[in-house]
Design a protein around this motif. Sequence first.
Motif: not given
Length: 415
Positions: A121-126, A192-196, A222-228
Amino acid sequence: MEVFHRAADLIGLDRRVRMELEEPDYEHIFYVTVKLHTRLLPLPKEEQEKYKDLKDSELLPDGLEPLLDGSFVFKRRALINANVFMRDGVVRLKDKGLYKVLPGRPERFKAYRVQHNQARGPYKGGIRFHQDVSLDLFKVLAAEMTWKTAISDVPFGGGKGGIKVDPKSLSSEEFEALTLRYMYRLKSLVGPDLDIPAPDVGTDANVMGLLLRQYTDGERERHRLRGIVTGKDTRIGGSEGRVRATGQGLAYTIQEWFADRGSVPAGASFVLQGFGNVGSNAAEILKGLGARLLAVNDAGGTIYNPNGIDVTDLISYVYENPSNLRRTVAGYSKAQQISKTDLWDVEADILIPAALGGEITYRIIRDIARNTPRRTATHNSVRYCIGKEVDMRTAAMVLALKRIEAHYQLEGFSQ
């Protein structure tokens, strides 16, 4: 990577998958520049004599923002209805002393984003803002995120990033500007579908809100991008319980440890290393379960009270006290100050390491085992499809690698 290689050898991990996981997919290094405000620096004592006749200057109080080093960030509104007396760039602030004016200047900061693996899945981390970060550190942390998301079976990969900066050396406005500029440079690398990204050391829900604002600025939907980003305020799409989540998970683990032995945490005592998001929330939850906090250590100091420390009151002292600029437990009046090394000699049932990595050395582990009667958490190894007993960390890594390998086997490799 020792555990990785040991687990990979145990399961005969496909050589190509192994190579994909040994190094990150991408290592991004870039620079962000920010204009720092004018500062008022304390005048050295040896230079103060020639300004002893300088009159007091009266500035708007909220136009000066105090920093840890004793200086003030000068904001333009400080001059509203002000009376200023200056000589050679030196001013005397009423009830504060003499200060040298350092004009504002642009500053450059090194920034990173490491994207380790996205097979699941997308990269995920702080996002970490700290003065001691480095590329090597982020490579390790990004890989850890790959393993953690696979172990917990959530559909993400691993990533990590941030800026080499001490957040406490900046004013609130400078910190905001730095955060926005970081996302401005980062925008083409995340999504949202690449790195969060998510919060980490030196960042929080407010920072995530700034990153969201910068990423979505000018976007038609812009509201569709809140998962960034995750870890943002619930009012802008964040998840309930996110702030306490890591500390809550730690408390659940301790509860389960006691339950396995037919007991509960109530009445147990604990020592805490680190009083940031994880440590403070874990302490508050454990207090609610009836456990008693005896000692706390953080970057600023160490405190101890054999009769117990009021966690709620300590949180208020650290996080709601405007004079506690360092956000540290040091100086807390309802406990005695002890040295950091004395922390390990405090007798308690539970020791919780919730500080940055590298704080607990082999020597400390040896001293804990020799000098204190703490109960030791044990683990009965589970046979994770390898037919033999292995230690807990290796077993967890085996689980992660099998799940990641399955994606490569099913999806193949891009040509």
